[in-house]
Design a protein around this motif. Structure first.
Motif, mmCIF file in Angstrom:
data_model
loop_
_atom_site.group_PDB
_atom_site.id
_atom_site.type_symbol
_atom_site.label_atom_id
_atom_site.label_comp_id
_atom_site.label_asym_id
_atom_site.label_seq_id
_atom_site.Cartn_x
_atom_site.Cartn_y
_atom_site.Cartn_z
ATOM 1 N N ALA A 92 0.834 -1.200 0.000
ATOM 2 C CA ALA A 92 0.000 0.000 0.000
ATOM 3 C C ALA A 92 0.870 1.253 0.000
ATOM 4 C CB ALA A 92 -0.912 -0.001 1.225
ATOM 5 N N PRO A 93 0.495 2.264 -0.768
ATOM 6 C CA PRO A 93 1.325 3.472 -0.878
ATOM 7 C C PRO A 93 1.694 4.111 0.454
ATOM 8 C CG PRO A 93 -0.323 3.476 -2.588
ATOM 9 C CD PRO A 93 -0.644 2.303 -1.707
ATOM 10 N N ALA A 94 0.745 4.327 1.324
ATOM 11 C CA ALA A 94 1.037 5.003 2.594
ATOM 12 C C ALA A 94 1.980 4.182 3.465
ATOM 13 C CB ALA A 94 -0.264 5.289 3.340
ATOM 14 N N GLU A 95 1.784 2.876 3.480
ATOM 15 C CA GLU A 95 2.655 2.023 4.287
ATOM 16 C C GLU A 95 4.065 1.989 3.707
ATOM 17 O OE1 GLU A 95 0.994 -1.840 4.938
ATOM 18 O OE2 GLU A 95 -1.017 -1.037 5.260
ATOM 19 N N ALA A 96 4.167 1.916 2.386
ATOM 20 C CA ALA A 96 5.482 1.920 1.754
ATOM 21 C C ALA A 96 6.217 3.225 2.049
ATOM 22 C CB ALA A 96 5.333 1.721 0.246
ATOM 23 N N ALA A 97 5.494 4.340 2.000
ATOM 24 C CA ALA A 97 6.120 5.640 2.240
ATOM 25 C C ALA A 97 6.682 5.749 3.648
ATOM 26 C CB ALA A 97 5.103 6.749 1.988
ATOM 27 N N GLY A 98 6.159 4.967 4.573
ATOM 28 C CA GLY A 98 6.683 5.000 5.931
ATOM 29 C C GLY A 98 8.133 4.599 6.016
ATOM 30 N N ALA A 99 8.610 3.761 5.080
ATOM 31 C CA ALA A 99 10.016 3.355 5.088
ATOM 32 C C ALA A 99 10.933 4.532 4.773
ATOM 33 C CB ALA A 99 10.240 2.226 4.088
ATOM 34 N N ILE A 100 10.430 5.494 4.004
ATOM 35 C CA ILE A 100 11.226 6.683 3.687
ATOM 36 C C ILE A 100 11.506 7.468 4.967
ATOM 37 C CG2 ILE A 100 11.283 8.844 2.402
ATOM 38 C CD1 ILE A 100 11.406 6.351 0.616
ATOM 39 N N ARG A 101 10.498 7.637 5.776
ATOM 40 C CA ARG A 101 10.673 8.366 7.034
ATOM 41 C C ARG A 101 11.662 7.639 7.957
ATOM 42 N NH1 ARG A 101 7.637 12.295 8.751
ATOM 43 N NH2 ARG A 101 5.926 11.701 7.348
ATOM 44 N N ASP A 128 -0.833 1.912 -12.265
ATOM 45 C CA ASP A 128 -1.448 2.950 -11.431
ATOM 46 C C ASP A 128 -1.010 2.824 -9.970
ATOM 47 O OD1 ASP A 128 -2.748 4.074 -13.586
ATOM 48 O OD2 ASP A 128 -4.619 2.970 -13.253
ATOM 49 N N LEU A 129 -0.930 1.605 -9.473
ATOM 50 C CA LEU A 129 -0.480 1.409 -8.092
ATOM 51 C C LEU A 129 0.985 1.798 -7.956
ATOM 52 C CD1 LEU A 129 -0.798 0.462 -5.193
ATOM 53 C CD2 LEU A 129 -0.434 -1.894 -5.985
ATOM 54 N N ALA A 130 1.795 1.456 -8.939
ATOM 55 C CA ALA A 130 3.215 1.801 -8.889
ATOM 56 C C ALA A 130 3.402 3.317 -8.817
ATOM 57 C CB ALA A 130 3.934 1.234 -10.107
ATOM 58 N N VAL A 131 2.638 4.045 -9.613
ATOM 59 C CA VAL A 131 2.735 5.510 -9.608
ATOM 60 C C VAL A 131 2.257 6.072 -8.281
ATOM 61 C CG1 VAL A 131 1.916 7.638 -10.691
ATOM 62 C CG2 VAL A 131 2.531 5.670 -12.115
ATOM 63 N N ALA A 132 1.173 5.530 -7.751
ATOM 64 C CA ALA A 132 0.655 5.992 -6.460
ATOM 65 C C ALA A 132 1.676 5.762 -5.356
ATOM 66 C CB ALA A 132 -0.655 5.281 -6.141
ATOM 67 N N ARG A 133 2.403 4.668 -5.420
ATOM 68 C CA ARG A 133 3.425 4.378 -4.414
ATOM 69 C C ARG A 133 4.566 5.403 -4.484
ATOM 70 N NH1 ARG A 133 4.841 -0.399 -2.457
ATOM 71 N NH2 ARG A 133 6.769 -0.391 -3.685
ATOM 72 N N VAL A 134 4.998 5.732 -5.693
ATOM 73 C CA VAL A 134 6.053 6.743 -5.839
ATOM 74 C C VAL A 134 5.554 8.099 -5.351
ATOM 75 C CG1 VAL A 134 7.493 8.006 -7.486
ATOM 76 C CG2 VAL A 134 7.209 5.530 -7.723
ATOM 77 N N ARG A 135 4.317 8.432 -5.687
ATOM 78 C CA ARG A 135 3.773 9.732 -5.266
ATOM 79 C C ARG A 135 3.731 9.830 -3.733
ATOM 80 N NH1 ARG A 135 -0.471 9.548 -8.003
ATOM 81 N NH2 ARG A 135 0.328 10.752 -9.773
ATOM 82 N N ARG A 170 6.824 4.175 -17.376
ATOM 83 C CA ARG A 170 6.851 4.170 -15.921
ATOM 84 C C ARG A 170 7.819 5.237 -15.391
ATOM 85 N NH1 ARG A 170 5.000 -0.488 -13.072
ATOM 86 N NH2 ARG A 170 3.702 -1.766 -14.432
ATOM 87 N N LEU A 171 8.997 5.310 -15.943
ATOM 88 C CA LEU A 171 9.969 6.300 -15.467
ATOM 89 C C LEU A 171 9.420 7.717 -15.602
ATOM 90 C CD1 LEU A 171 13.295 4.843 -16.905
ATOM 91 C CD2 LEU A 171 12.579 4.857 -14.506
ATOM 92 N N ARG A 172 8.787 8.004 -16.721
ATOM 93 C CA ARG A 172 8.216 9.346 -16.915
ATOM 94 C C ARG A 172 7.107 9.618 -15.909
ATOM 95 N NH1 ARG A 172 7.916 9.282 -23.565
ATOM 96 N NH2 ARG A 172 10.022 10.116 -23.946
ATOM 97 N N ALA A 173 6.296 8.601 -15.621
ATOM 98 C CA ALA A 173 5.223 8.772 -14.642
ATOM 99 C C ALA A 173 5.797 8.967 -13.238
ATOM 100 C CB ALA A 173 4.299 7.558 -14.672
ATOM 101 N N TYR A 174 6.867 8.266 -12.918
ATOM 102 C CA TYR A 174 7.498 8.419 -11.602
ATOM 103 C C TYR A 174 8.125 9.814 -11.487
ATOM 104 C CZ TYR A 174 7.134 3.284 -11.684
ATOM 105 O OH TYR A 174 6.683 1.989 -11.781
ATOM 106 N N GLN A 175 8.649 10.302 -12.590
ATOM 107 C CA GLN A 175 9.186 11.662 -12.635
ATOM 108 C C GLN A 175 8.089 12.668 -12.302
ATOM 109 O OE1 GLN A 175 11.795 12.887 -16.088
ATOM 110 N NE2 GLN A 175 9.919 13.921 -16.705
#
Length: 277
Positions: A92-101, A128-135, A170-175
């Motif tokens: 899940a995007p929010a849970e994955a983002a927790g590793a950044i913190r 779409d999920l991959a992009v949401a995770r990067v965002r 994908r790279l452009r979307a992550y950008q």
């Protein structure tokens, strides 16, 4: 000792100046200090190196193990450290983002999120999920008190999906989702590096593992790469030497390998030079 903010500023400057820089991958505090003493300007952790050090046959590591390794390496030298966070240990995007913190709290000033799921049956996240995770990861990275450079990795080429069109998409979307650095491991030649670099507008990381070993940093800089890493290669090289010495002792009763070992005094000087001041 540099502050984390000073390391973050130094790291961003490396990505903004002309040319490319090598960001080698230590796997513990000792190897980090050696690389610092040799004059490298930044370091990146390697989850494979962590797994190798723990003797994991499946090369898997936990989030806690990666964060602990990050902390040890970040505290070992005055250099900026970027951490290999795999898929950030969550779907899940929010849970994955927790590793950044957590990585930032451990002293890192950069880190990566990849779109590989860790599931051999379904290796890459839906677009779409991959992009949401990067965002989500970018939102956390850019909201921290100390700037944190987020690297987004498109893993298609490592998972049997040799689709350069989708990889570039994908790279452009992550950008657009906020990634500061882009990365597509598995590139095999300079033409592929040029193709990827030319398709995006962010600094691009190239890992050397799938390239001909004769390709140099100058070649990669000319092809447009900004950052050059080696992943788990240094760990694998060290273990290859260890295995060869083990075979020599077991099969031949030979200790001739000792002629090539580093001197204790030399190591002490490297560790002292590479230590934080």
């Amino acid at each position: 000792m540099r502050s984390q903010a000073e390391k973050a500023s130094m790291f961003r400057t490396l990505h903004e100046r002309r040319g490319a820089f090598i960001i080698p991958n230590p796997w513990d505090a000792g190897t980090a200090r050696i690389l610092a003493a040799l004059g490298f300007e930044a370091l990146a952790t390697t989850s494979l190196g962590v797994a190798n050090g723990l003797g994991r046959a499946d090369s898997r590591v936990t989030r806690d193990e990666v964060i602990a390794n990050c902390r040890a390496i970040a505290e070992a030298t005055d250099l900026p450290v970027s951490v290999d966070l795999e898929n950030c240990f969550a779907h899940a995007p929010a849970e994955a983002a927790g590793a950044i913190r957590l990585a930032a709290e451990a002293g890192a000033v950069g880190g990566s999120i990849e779109d590989a799921t860790g599931d051999p049956k379904d290796g890459i996240y839906d677009f779409d999920l991959a992009v949401a995770r990067v965002r989500a990861a970018a939102e956390v990275a850019h909201s921290l008190p100390v700037p944190f450079m987020l690297t987004a990795r498109a893993e298609n080429l490592l998972h049997g999906r040799h689709d350069f069109g989708d990889t570039i998409r994908r790279l452009r979307a992550y950008q657009e989702a906020g990634a500061d650095v882009l990365y597509a491991p598995g590139l095999r030649n300079l033409a592929e590096v040029r193709q990827m670099v030319g398709a995006v507008k962010r600094p691009f990381n190239v890992v050397t593992g799938w390239l001909d070993p004769g390709v140099t940093a100058a070649d990669l800089a000319e092809a447009g790469a900004k950052r050059i890493s080696v992943g788990g290669a240094l760990s694998r090289l060290a273990l290859a030497t260890f295995v060869q010495a083990g075979h020599a002792m077991k099969e031949q009763g030979s200790f001739a390998w000792m002629r090539d070992m580093a001197g204790v005094g030399d190591l002490r000087r490297l560790f002292e030079t590479g230590a934080p001041v």
